[in-house]
Design a protein around this motif. Structure first.
Motif, mmCIF file in Angstrom:
data_model
loop_
_atom_site.group_PDB
_atom_site.id
_atom_site.type_symbol
_atom_site.label_atom_id
_atom_site.label_comp_id
_atom_site.label_asym_id
_atom_site.label_seq_id
_atom_site.Cartn_x
_atom_site.Cartn_y
_atom_site.Cartn_z
ATOM 1 N N ALA A 48 -35.788 -7.501 13.398
ATOM 2 C CA ALA A 48 -35.878 -7.945 14.786
ATOM 3 C C ALA A 48 -37.062 -8.886 14.986
ATOM 4 N N VAL A 49 -38.186 -8.580 14.349
ATOM 5 C CA VAL A 49 -39.358 -9.445 14.446
ATOM 6 C C VAL A 49 -39.072 -10.807 13.817
ATOM 7 N N ALA A 50 -38.433 -10.798 12.653
ATOM 8 C CA ALA A 50 -38.096 -12.067 11.996
ATOM 9 C C ALA A 50 -37.168 -12.905 12.861
ATOM 10 N N CYS A 51 -36.217 -12.241 13.514
ATOM 11 C CA CYS A 51 -35.291 -12.946 14.398
ATOM 12 C C CYS A 51 -36.029 -13.571 15.578
ATOM 13 N N GLU A 52 -36.921 -12.796 16.202
ATOM 14 C CA GLU A 52 -37.666 -13.318 17.348
ATOM 15 C C GLU A 52 -38.599 -14.447 16.938
ATOM 16 N N ALA A 108 -50.993 -20.814 29.844
ATOM 17 C CA ALA A 108 -50.241 -21.422 28.746
ATOM 18 C C ALA A 108 -49.427 -20.358 28.015
ATOM 19 N N VAL A 109 -50.047 -19.200 27.739
ATOM 20 C CA VAL A 109 -49.311 -18.133 27.051
ATOM 21 C C VAL A 109 -48.412 -17.384 28.014
ATOM 22 N N VAL A 110 -48.757 -17.369 29.305
ATOM 23 C CA VAL A 110 -47.868 -16.750 30.297
ATOM 24 C C VAL A 110 -46.538 -17.495 30.344
ATOM 25 N N ILE A 111 -46.609 -18.815 30.396
ATOM 26 C CA ILE A 111 -45.370 -19.614 30.432
ATOM 27 C C ILE A 111 -44.615 -19.473 29.124
ATOM 28 N N LEU A 112 -45.331 -19.490 28.006
ATOM 29 C CA LEU A 112 -44.685 -19.324 26.700
ATOM 30 C C LEU A 112 -43.919 -18.008 26.637
ATOM 31 N N ALA A 113 -44.571 -16.916 27.032
ATOM 32 C CA ALA A 113 -43.932 -15.602 26.961
ATOM 33 C C ALA A 113 -42.775 -15.491 27.949
ATOM 34 N N THR A 114 -42.956 -16.021 29.137
ATOM 35 C CA THR A 114 -41.906 -15.937 30.157
ATOM 36 C C THR A 114 -40.661 -16.702 29.729
ATOM 37 N N VAL A 115 -40.852 -17.915 29.227
ATOM 38 C CA VAL A 115 -39.720 -18.727 28.794
ATOM 39 C C VAL A 115 -39.020 -18.084 27.601
ATOM 40 N N ALA A 116 -39.777 -17.441 26.712
ATOM 41 C CA ALA A 116 -39.175 -16.794 25.545
ATOM 42 C C ALA A 116 -38.179 -15.714 25.949
ATOM 43 N N VAL A 117 -38.392 -15.097 27.106
ATOM 44 C CA VAL A 117 -37.487 -14.050 27.578
ATOM 45 C C VAL A 117 -36.412 -14.614 28.499
ATOM 46 N N VAL A 146 -44.308 -10.639 18.633
ATOM 47 C CA VAL A 146 -44.343 -12.024 18.155
ATOM 48 C C VAL A 146 -45.151 -12.899 19.095
ATOM 49 N N VAL A 147 -44.879 -12.789 20.386
ATOM 50 C CA VAL A 147 -45.592 -13.612 21.363
ATOM 51 C C VAL A 147 -47.075 -13.246 21.404
ATOM 52 N N ALA A 148 -47.387 -11.961 21.278
ATOM 53 C CA ALA A 148 -48.786 -11.535 21.298
ATOM 54 C C ALA A 148 -49.546 -12.057 20.083
ATOM 55 N N VAL A 149 -48.943 -12.010 18.916
ATOM 56 C CA VAL A 149 -49.601 -12.500 17.702
ATOM 57 C C VAL A 149 -49.864 -14.001 17.808
ATOM 58 N N TYR A 191 -57.529 -10.997 24.656
ATOM 59 C CA TYR A 191 -57.127 -11.073 26.058
ATOM 60 C C TYR A 191 -55.826 -11.852 26.221
ATOM 61 N N LEU A 192 -55.718 -12.995 25.559
ATOM 62 C CA LEU A 192 -54.494 -13.787 25.670
ATOM 63 C C LEU A 192 -53.298 -13.046 25.079
ATOM 64 N N ALA A 193 -53.514 -12.263 24.014
ATOM 65 C CA ALA A 193 -52.425 -11.479 23.442
ATOM 66 C C ALA A 193 -51.942 -10.419 24.432
ATOM 67 N N LEU A 194 -52.871 -9.751 25.113
ATOM 68 C CA LEU A 194 -52.494 -8.731 26.085
ATOM 69 C C LEU A 194 -51.806 -9.355 27.302
ATOM 70 N N VAL A 195 -52.275 -10.520 27.723
ATOM 71 C CA VAL A 195 -51.625 -11.211 28.840
ATOM 72 C C VAL A 195 -50.205 -11.628 28.456
ATOM 73 N N ALA A 196 -50.024 -12.053 27.211
ATOM 74 C CA ALA A 196 -48.685 -12.420 26.747
ATOM 75 C C ALA A 196 -47.751 -11.207 26.764
ATOM 76 N N ALA A 197 -48.251 -10.051 26.313
ATOM 77 C CA ALA A 197 -47.438 -8.836 26.358
ATOM 78 C C ALA A 197 -47.128 -8.441 27.792
ATOM 79 N N LEU A 198 -48.096 -8.605 28.688
ATOM 80 C CA LEU A 198 -47.869 -8.356 30.108
ATOM 81 C C LEU A 198 -46.774 -9.269 30.654
#
Length: 288
Positions: A48-52, A108-117, A146-149, A191-198
């Protein structure tokens, strides 16, 4: 004379033999097919991680978001250090400029994570994702990881670049300590990793980019701006327990905080955990 009876399985095998069609669990050469469940595919959470990971980098949005974050870091840290030099502010750790820039670079990571979903919901490809990985919690956890890393790595790079830019712009109005600078770089990445997970959890809960970004902008920037802008110790104390307020306490160095850096980190972790649980509840309770 009666026709011999065959079971459905034998009839299917016979038809494959006549037509020359290989068994679905084997390749054309007769070896096990790695693309089938019986073929030894790793699958599981690693699959699943490789796919994401593959899906994330198959579009241009992540690249643009990360480049935008880098540009914002350079501009903000130069501005922060220049203001400190012009106004003759007290000497402070050079990494504070990078920590302060997180108020903008986090988006920047908020938009990245949001768009990924939400892009998967917009195109309907989320149905395929849930067919490939039927365990829905695994899909969400893999995407969040993946997004957090990626966000953590981006945060560390931003910190290094921002520190270099700020050091020149401070022109002697900042101090440099290798241990403190490295800790701040790691803190910005965390911090950016946790915000991405959020953001991932929020996006799964809303399933729409406008709804997710509205919540995240309000939580990470709008509400803190109102609380600090209105003023007063009581409202400032409330901001200390919001994600960016707590994150700022463990990213910055040499400033007073109402709690230890570990407690500040746990506050941001708690916000990310709540968002993750909310997204998982919606993902499990509603059809894709």
């Amino acid at each position: 004379m009666t026709e011999p009876t065959t079971t459905p399985g034998r009839r299917t095998d016979a038809l494959r033999a006549v037509r020359g069609t290989p068994d679905p669990g084997t390749s054309a050469a007769g070896t096990p097919d790695p693309g089938t469940p019986d073929g030894g595919t790793p699958g599981g959470f690693a699959g699943a991680v490789a796919c994401e990971w593959t899906k994330l980098w198959s579009v241009r949005a992540p690249y643009l978001c990360l480049l935008a974050g880098l540009a914002i870091t350079g501009v903000f840290t130069f501005y922060y250090a220049s203001i400190a030099r012009i106004n003759d502010h007290p000497v402070e750790p050079v990494g504070n400029a990078v920590a302060s820039s997180a108020v903008l670079t986090q988006f920047a990571v908020v938009i990245l994570a949001t768009v990924a979903v939400t892009s998967e919901y917009a195109t309907g490809s989320v149905r395929a994702s849930l067919l490939w990985v039927p365990r829905r919690h695994r899909v969400q956890a893999a995407k969040a990881l993946v997004v957090a890393v990626v966000s953590f790595a981006a945060g560390v790079v931003y910190a290094v670049v921002g520190t270099a830019v700020a050091w020149g712009a401070f022109d002697g109005r900042a101090s440099f300590d290798a241990g403190t600078t490295l800790r701040q770089a790691w803190s910005v990445g965390l911090y950016l990793a946790l915000v991405a997970a959020l953001a991932v959890g929020t996006a799964f809960a809303t399933r729409h980019p406008a709804g997710a970004l509205s919540i995240l902008v309000t939580l990470l920037w709008g509400l803190p701006s109102v609380l600090l802008g209105v003023g007063g110790p009581d409202l400032a104390a409330v901001d200390d327990y919001l994600p960016h307020g707590a994150g700022d306490h463990f990213m910055r160095s040499g400033v007073e905080a109402p709690y230890a850096p570990v407690a500040a980190t746990l506050i941001v972790v708690a916000w990310a955990g709540v968002a993750h649980l909310a997204g998982l509840y919606v993902l499990r309770s509603r059809d894709a």
